[in-house]
Design a protein around this motif. Structure first.
Motif, PDB file in Angstrom:
ATOM      1  N   TYR A  98     -17.790 -11.315   8.867  1.00 45.85           N
ATOM      2  CA  TYR A  98     -17.789 -10.250   7.859  1.00 45.85           C
ATOM      3  C   TYR A  98     -16.576  -9.340   8.037  1.00 45.85           C
ATOM      4  N   GLY A  99     -16.284  -8.947   9.267  1.00 48.02           N
ATOM      5  CA  GLY A  99     -15.136  -8.076   9.527  1.00 48.02           C
ATOM      6  C   GLY A  99     -13.815  -8.736   9.177  1.00 48.02           C
ATOM      7  N   MET A 100     -13.679 -10.027   9.491  1.00 47.44           N
ATOM      8  CA  MET A 100     -12.428 -10.740   9.200  1.00 47.44           C
ATOM      9  C   MET A 100     -12.218 -10.897   7.696  1.00 47.44           C
ATOM     10  N   LEU A 101     -13.264 -11.360   6.980  1.00 45.03           N
ATOM     11  CA  LEU A 101     -13.118 -11.574   5.543  1.00 45.03           C
ATOM     12  C   LEU A 101     -12.860 -10.261   4.807  1.00 45.03           C
ATOM     13  N   GLY A 102     -13.608  -9.222   5.195  1.00 45.78           N
ATOM     14  CA  GLY A 102     -13.398  -7.929   4.546  1.00 45.78           C
ATOM     15  C   GLY A 102     -12.010  -7.370   4.811  1.00 45.78           C
ATOM     16  N   THR A 103     -11.523  -7.522   6.035  1.00 46.73           N
ATOM     17  CA  THR A 103     -10.182  -7.033   6.373  1.00 46.73           C
ATOM     18  C   THR A 103      -9.107  -7.776   5.593  1.00 46.73           C
ATOM     19  N   LEU A 104      -9.272  -9.094   5.468  1.00 44.74           N
ATOM     20  CA  LEU A 104      -8.296  -9.880   4.699  1.00 44.74           C
ATOM     21  C   LEU A 104      -8.365  -9.551   3.213  1.00 44.74           C
ATOM     22  N   TYR A 105      -9.595  -9.275   2.721  1.00 44.83           N
ATOM     23  CA  TYR A 105      -9.780  -9.002   1.301  1.00 44.83           C
ATOM     24  C   TYR A 105      -9.091  -7.714   0.877  1.00 44.83           C
ATOM     25  N   ILE A 106      -9.148  -6.696   1.741  1.00 43.26           N
ATOM     26  CA  ILE A 106      -8.497  -5.413   1.415  1.00 43.26           C
ATOM     27  C   ILE A 106      -7.341  -5.151   2.398  1.00 43.26           C
ATOM     28  N   GLY A 107      -6.684  -6.217   2.804  1.00 41.70           N
ATOM     29  CA  GLY A 107      -5.636  -6.099   3.814  1.00 41.70           C
ATOM     30  C   GLY A 107      -4.486  -5.190   3.438  1.00 41.70           C
ATOM     31  N   ASN A 108      -4.189  -5.074   2.126  1.00 42.08           N
ATOM     32  CA  ASN A 108      -3.081  -4.206   1.700  1.00 42.08           C
ATOM     33  C   ASN A 108      -3.442  -2.727   1.728  1.00 42.08           C
ATOM     34  N   GLN A 109      -4.695  -2.412   2.091  1.00 40.46           N
ATOM     35  CA  GLN A 109      -5.105  -1.019   2.179  1.00 40.46           C
ATOM     36  C   GLN A 109      -5.108  -0.512   3.622  1.00 40.46           C
ATOM     37  N   PHE A 110      -4.480  -1.287   4.494  1.00 46.48           N
ATOM     38  CA  PHE A 110      -4.317  -0.883   5.882  1.00 46.48           C
ATOM     39  C   PHE A 110      -2.834  -0.656   6.163  1.00 46.48           C
ATOM     40  N   SER A 111      -2.578   0.090   7.196  1.00 46.90           N
ATOM     41  CA  SER A 111      -1.195   0.335   7.600  1.00 46.90           C
ATOM     42  C   SER A 111      -1.048   0.020   9.097  1.00 46.90           C
ATOM     43  N   PRO A 112      -0.271  -1.046   9.446  1.00 47.08           N
ATOM     44  CA  PRO A 112       0.406  -2.000   8.555  1.00 47.08           C
ATOM     45  C   PRO A 112      -0.588  -2.940   7.871  1.00 47.08           C
TER      46      PRO A 112
ATOM     47  N   CYS B 210     -12.837  -2.845  16.054  1.00 43.40           N
ATOM     48  CA  CYS B 210     -13.798  -1.970  15.364  1.00 43.40           C
ATOM     49  C   CYS B 210     -15.209  -2.154  15.914  1.00 43.40           C
ATOM     50  N   MET B 211     -15.628  -3.412  16.132  1.00 43.05           N
ATOM     51  CA  MET B 211     -16.971  -3.677  16.636  1.00 43.05           C
ATOM     52  C   MET B 211     -17.191  -3.043  18.002  1.00 43.05           C
ATOM     53  N   SER B 212     -16.164  -3.078  18.837  1.00 44.55           N
ATOM     54  CA  SER B 212     -16.290  -2.530  20.184  1.00 44.55           C
ATOM     55  C   SER B 212     -16.024  -1.035  20.235  1.00 44.55           C
ATOM     56  N   THR B 213     -15.638  -0.443  19.092  1.00 45.81           N
ATOM     57  CA  THR B 213     -15.327   0.998  18.966  1.00 45.81           C
ATOM     58  C   THR B 213     -14.219   1.436  19.916  1.00 45.81           C
ATOM     59  N   VAL B 214     -13.302   0.520  20.232  1.00 44.15           N
ATOM     60  CA  VAL B 214     -12.184   0.870  21.116  1.00 44.15           C
ATOM     61  C   VAL B 214     -11.215   1.792  20.381  1.00 44.15           C
ATOM     62  N   GLY B 215     -10.808   1.361  19.172  1.00 43.56           N
ATOM     63  CA  GLY B 215      -9.955   2.212  18.349  1.00 43.56           C
ATOM     64  C   GLY B 215      -8.571   2.468  18.915  1.00 43.56           C
ATOM     65  N   PHE B 216      -7.747   1.432  19.002  1.00 45.56           N
ATOM     66  CA  PHE B 216      -6.382   1.601  19.510  1.00 45.56           C
ATOM     67  C   PHE B 216      -5.509   2.432  18.565  1.00 45.56           C
ATOM     68  N   GLY B 217      -5.805   2.362  17.271  1.00 44.84           N
ATOM     69  CA  GLY B 217      -5.032   3.134  16.310  1.00 44.84           C
ATOM     70  C   GLY B 217      -3.771   2.458  15.824  1.00 44.84           C
ATOM     71  N   ASP B 218      -3.560   1.191  16.179  1.00 45.13           N
ATOM     72  CA  ASP B 218      -2.364   0.485  15.720  1.00 45.13           C
ATOM     73  C   ASP B 218      -2.521  -0.028  14.296  1.00 45.13           C
ATOM     74  N   ILE B 219      -3.757  -0.175  13.807  1.00 38.35           N
ATOM     75  CA  ILE B 219      -4.024  -0.547  12.420  1.00 38.35           C
ATOM     76  C   ILE B 219      -4.919   0.537  11.837  1.00 38.35           C
ATOM     77  N   ILE B 220      -4.455   1.182  10.765  1.00 41.08           N
ATOM     78  CA  ILE B 220      -5.151   2.356  10.241  1.00 41.08           C
ATOM     79  C   ILE B 220      -5.495   2.146   8.765  1.00 41.08           C
ATOM     80  N   PRO B 221      -6.764   2.326   8.362  1.00 39.19           N
ATOM     81  CA  PRO B 221      -7.120   2.278   6.934  1.00 39.19           C
ATOM     82  C   PRO B 221      -6.626   3.543   6.240  1.00 39.19           C
ATOM     83  N   HIS B 222      -5.939   3.380   5.092  1.00 37.93           N
ATOM     84  CA  HIS B 222      -5.387   4.558   4.424  1.00 37.93           C
ATOM     85  C   HIS B 222      -5.954   4.784   3.032  1.00 37.93           C
ATOM     86  N   THR B 223      -7.014   4.055   2.673  1.00 39.28           N
ATOM     87  CA  THR B 223      -7.704   4.309   1.408  1.00 39.28           C
ATOM     88  C   THR B 223      -9.188   4.539   1.696  1.00 39.28           C
TER      89      THR B 223
END
Length: 392
Positions: free
Chosen positions: A150-164, A179-192
């Motif tokens: 679910y996380g992979m498909l959803g991320t690919l589906y709205i991939g242009n709404q992340f930075s990078p 995201c599942m592990s709640t580590v949150g490195f911050g290298d990929i950020i949702p901007h919408t």
């Protein structure tokens, strides 16, 4: 109620409910699956991005598709009569009802069908009383794998709404795990807003699934031993070459006392609330005597005898069935028959011996009335109702 009919009824109900849950899953995922089959062949070699490849999907197609897949897996786990599969199926079906009825306000037939299935699961909730480490592990694996997909498909589906932007499977997999592990490195950020809401769902589901999986597995391993340590009864955890008495009837109490007085090691299995019928020093396990997990906890695989002494012939039959499944090679089973008309029915579950107090009492009375002397050569096979064809 006839014993065999009750057994067949419960088994049949379990299979029917598992089939209904699987069919619900198929009906939920079939529209998305049909759309995938229609659009995928023409896009496999022509798409330039994952967003383009998945653009024929609607916003809720991916979560609904995953719920459908998980329901099908849960249907197979329901056949094991596990409580965690029962609860998960109820929760997923309720989610589908809420989504279709309150959000999309469509597919009334599926809503009604799901409600019927929910009603069936609630009505037959007693059928799903098994708790095992194996079923919990299956649930954990299915839950984690489904959330990753679910996380992979959803991320690919709205991939242009992340930075990078997320444009490949490895990066989507990495983001889903983070995201599942709640580590949150911050290298990929949702901007919408949509991307942020999706990220929140992955985080929430991840916390829930990980917590539920760890708690379920850990509780299956240590809860009963911890309870015994707290009560100062750790010495009873290891049971071997002992007797198991299933039930709390007057006969069960008398048999327990007799075995203890002769130096036997006895473990009593009785339903919750009946522990007070036995001494405080007794090794008592409260639970369903016909549940495999309960008998396993009582050491059924190393017991000499498992004796079913409840007041219900149906319960005694279920106890024998469970005992024969979990008992060791040298473990013998004895079942009490409360109603003499149920003798043949009890024999069909093939215990090693069947004890009928009515038959014993009537035989003793007839012999006394006829003036016969009751001696040591009395045929005890008659009293125990042993049936060579029904013994192991």
């Amino acid at each position: 109620m006839k014993i065999l009919n009750k057994i067949h009824h419960q088994v049949l109900a379990t299979y029917i409910l598992a089939l209904l849950v699987a069919h619900n899953g198929y009906l939920i995922l079939s529209p998305t699956l049909h759309r995938v089959l229609q659009n995928a062949p023409g896009r496999v070699d022509n798409f330039t991005s994952w967003h383009e490849a998945l653009s024929f999907l609607e916003t809720m197609d991916i979560p609904r598709f995953m719920i459908g897949v998980v329901l099908i897996f849960m249907a197979f786990t329901l056949l094991m009569r596990t409580r965690i599969a029962w609860f998960s199926s109820l929760l997923l079906l309720l989610c589908i009802v809420l989504i279709n009825f309150f959000i999309f306000k469509e597919n009334v037939v599926l809503v009604v069908y799901s409600l019927i299935t929910i009603g069936g699961l609630l009505f037959y909730w007693r059928n799903f009383d098994q708790h095992s480490l194996g079923s919990t592990s299956i649930f954990a694996v299915i839950g984690i794998a489904s959330l990753i997909v679910y996380g992979m498909l959803g991320t690919l589906y709205i991939g242009n709404q992340f930075s990078p932007e997320v444009t490949d499977l490895p990066t989507a997999f990495y983001f889903a795990i983070v995201c599942m592990s709640t580590v949150g490195f911050g290298d990929i950020i949702p901007h919408t807003t949509l991307a942020r809401m999706f990220t929140l769902t992955v985080i929430i589901f991840g916390i829930t699934i990980f917590a539920a999986s760890v708690a379920s597995i850990a509780s299956s391993l240590i809860s009963d031993n911890v309870q015994r340590i707290i009560k100062g009864r750790f010495s009873h955890v290891v049971r071997k070459n002992h007797y198991i008495i299933a039930g709390s009837s007057s006969l069960a109490q008398s048999v327990y006392k007799g075995l203890i007085d002769t130096g036997g090691e006895v473990t009593v299995v009785c339903t919750s609330g009946n522990k007070q019928h036995f001494p405080d020093t007794a090794d008592v396990i409260e639970g369903d005597p016909s549940a495999i997990t309960t008998l396993k906890l009582a050491g059924a695989d190393k017991a000499k005898y498992i004796v079913a002494l409840t007041d219900s012939d149906a319960d005694n039959a279920f106890i024998v069935l469970a005992a024969k499944e979990i008992g060791g090679d040298d473990t013998k089973t004895i079942s009490l028959v409360n109603e003499s008309q149920n003798m043949n029915k009890i024999k069909r579950v093939r215990p090693d011996a069947v004890l009928s107090l009515q038959q014993l009492g009537s035989e003793l009375l007839v012999r006394s009335l006829n003036g016969n002397t009751i001696t040591n050569d009395l045929n005890m096979d008659m009293f125990f109702g042993s049936d060579k064809s029904g013994a192991k």
